[in-house]
Design a protein around this motif. Structure first.
Motif, PDB file in Angstrom:
ATOM      1  N   ARG A  92       0.945  -1.221  -0.012  1.00  0.00           N
ATOM      2  CA  ARG A  92      -0.080   0.046  -0.093  1.00  0.00           C
ATOM      3  C   ARG A  92       0.911   1.178  -0.066  1.00  0.00           C
ATOM      4  NH1 ARG A  92      -5.548  -0.823   1.870  1.00  0.00           N
ATOM      5  NH2 ARG A  92      -5.605  -2.997   2.550  1.00  0.00           N
ATOM      6  N   VAL A  99       2.649   1.642  -3.406  1.00  0.00           N
ATOM      7  CA  VAL A  99       2.001   2.236  -4.513  1.00  0.00           C
ATOM      8  C   VAL A  99       1.870   3.733  -4.536  1.00  0.00           C
ATOM      9  CG1 VAL A  99      -0.269   1.941  -5.610  1.00  0.00           C
ATOM     10  CG2 VAL A  99       0.921   0.151  -4.915  1.00  0.00           C
ATOM     11  N   ASP A 114       6.436   2.347  -9.930  1.00  0.00           N
ATOM     12  CA  ASP A 114       6.031   2.885 -11.146  1.00  0.00           C
ATOM     13  C   ASP A 114       7.411   2.649 -11.799  1.00  0.00           C
ATOM     14  OD1 ASP A 114       3.911   3.562 -10.140  1.00  0.00           O
ATOM     15  OD2 ASP A 114       4.166   5.598  -9.929  1.00  0.00           O
ATOM     16  N   HIS A 174       1.384  -5.081  -9.980  1.00  0.00           N
ATOM     17  CA  HIS A 174       1.280  -3.762 -10.005  1.00  0.00           C
ATOM     18  C   HIS A 174       2.269  -3.203 -11.084  1.00  0.00           C
ATOM     19  CE1 HIS A 174       0.027   0.355  -8.943  1.00  0.00           C
ATOM     20  NE2 HIS A 174       1.208   0.762  -9.102  1.00  0.00           N
ATOM     21  N   ARG A 200      -4.190   0.514  -6.850  1.00  0.00           N
ATOM     22  CA  ARG A 200      -3.187  -0.775  -6.490  1.00  0.00           C
ATOM     23  C   ARG A 200      -3.916  -2.022  -7.432  1.00  0.00           C
ATOM     24  NH1 ARG A 200      -4.602   1.318  -1.468  1.00  0.00           N
ATOM     25  NH2 ARG A 200      -6.000  -0.434  -1.176  1.00  0.00           N
ATOM     26  N   TRP A 201      -2.810  -1.960  -8.415  1.00  0.00           N
ATOM     27  CA  TRP A 201      -3.386  -3.021  -9.593  1.00  0.00           C
ATOM     28  C   TRP A 201      -2.777  -4.449  -9.272  1.00  0.00           C
ATOM     29  CZ3 TRP A 201      -6.205  -1.963 -13.801  1.00  0.00           C
ATOM     30  CH2 TRP A 201      -6.695  -0.492 -14.125  1.00  0.00           C
ATOM     31  N   GLY A 202      -3.597  -5.412  -9.883  1.00  0.00           N
ATOM     32  CA  GLY A 202      -3.156  -6.691  -9.916  1.00  0.00           C
ATOM     33  C   GLY A 202      -3.625  -6.891 -11.410  1.00  0.00           C
ATOM     34  N   CYS A 251      -5.731  -5.042  -3.647  1.00  0.00           N
ATOM     35  CA  CYS A 251      -5.854  -4.370  -4.938  1.00  0.00           C
ATOM     36  C   CYS A 251      -7.126  -3.744  -5.111  1.00  0.00           C
ATOM     37  CB  CYS A 251      -5.553  -5.513  -6.213  1.00  0.00           C
ATOM     38  SG  CYS A 251      -3.742  -6.197  -6.244  1.00  0.00           S
TER      39      CYS A 251
END
Length: 342
Positions: free
Chosen positions: A23, A26, A32, A65, A84-86, A119
């Protein structure tokens, strides 16, 4: 729900469980990473390796992510935003996609959803009337209790997620998810995480060899190795360390070479290279796990909770490989080429 329930004793050196570190990472933009093929792929893979060394669970979440961000960029998907990507693409036909007027809806149960409870957005594959498509979903479906009773990678919370009429945005067209060149870049990125995990497992072996060496030097004054009654460093331990060093060096060199290849031609078909990298890193990590255990015995596995978790986590993470099925696919590619250029 946090992943803490799936690894109650899990705390890292900073006192945070992996989901909390995910968490905060991100939010801080720590995951990134440079996009693959944009000229700095080596740093991308190196960053994933560092995450794997620090914590395979955190690496698994962060890699998903970072992979999602790369996919969205490559397929001109919707803005990534601050979610927060999966990437939940296992068993593609376990989800179906249907139109309801101008929108798409997703239904079904998707297994192996890492970060199911942490996510906030996900990329999912689903069977649509025109083929397998990739979709972006906000506020993913319901994570099902009892579907990740694991020990290894427990804190990754890779539960089955149920989707019931969840609105979705198409990302690319039918088949684009696996047809794009970046699919293979992502496969190498996973191997970079495995590599880092193997480095983390090897650290206690290195520490033990250094401790024995320093103890011997202190007892002998550093220049009298023949001193009576002073045991030299264990040659078997040193042999295991030497073998681990050779394997890690080879795998690391292959990852760096792969990064250069990706940057040299981002649109190239890298199926064979990806297979080579993943097979090499998997074999390396498997040997590291074996040699460290043989060299150090049960002690670290029974008395060092962090090491024991790392070993269990990496053992499960490596099974993201399809083992002999992947090797057979690689062999088929080699057999089809006139000159494999070994």
């Amino acid at each position: 729900m946090t992943t803490e329930r799936y690894g109650q004793e899990r705390r890292d050196a900073d006192g945070q469980p992996p989901d909390a570190r995910f968490r905060s990472g991100v939010a801080a933009g720590a995951f990134d990473l440079p996009l693959p093929g944009a000229g700095n792929t080596a740093e991308r893979f190196a960053a994933l390796a560092r995450l794997g060394e620090a914590d395979p669970v955190l690496a698994r979440l962060a890699e998903g992510h970072a992979d999602a961000l790369a996919i969205l960029a490559e397929l001109d998907g919707p803005p990534a935003g601050d979610g927060r990507w999966g990437v939940w693409a296992a068993v593609p036909r376990s989800l179906t996609a249907r139109r309801d007027g101008a929108i798409w809806l997703i239904d079904g149960d998707r297994p192996w959803c890492s970060g199911a409870g942490v996510c906030t957005r996900a990329l999912v594959t689903a069977a649509a009337p025109d083929g397998i498509r990739l979709f972006a979903v906000d506020n993913p479906g319901t994570a099902l209790e009892g579907t990740w009773p694991a020990v290894g990678m427990a804190a990754s919370d890779s539960r089955t997620v149920r989707f019931t009429g969840v609105p979705a945005v198409p990302v690319g067209g039918p088949g684009d998810y696996t047809a794009r060149p970046g699919f293979w870049h992502g496969g190498i990125g996973v191997a970079a995480c495995w590599y880092g995990g193997a480095v983390g497992v090897a650290r206690p072996l290195l520490a033990a060899a250094r401790a024995q060496r320093e103890k011997h030097r202190a007892a002998t004054g550093g220049d009298r190795p023949e001193a009576a009654g002073v045991a030299p460093p264990d040659p078997h331990l040193l042999a295991h360390l030497g073998a681990v060093d050779a394997r890690l060096a080879a795998a690391g060199a292959l990852l760096r070479a792969a990064a250069a290849t990706v940057d040299a031609d981002p649109k190239a078909d890298l199926r064979r290279l990806t297979g080579q990298v993943r097979a090499t890193v998997e074999a390396t990590a498997t040997e590291v796990l074996d040699r460290v255990g043989r060299a150090l015995g049960a002690g670290p596995l029974c008395r060092d909770g962090r090491h024991a978790r790392r070993v269990a986590d990496l053992t499960v993470y490596l099974r993201q490989s399809h083992a002999e099925a992947d090797l057979a696919g690689l062999g088929e590619q080699v057999a089809a080429e006139e000159d494999p250029r070994w």
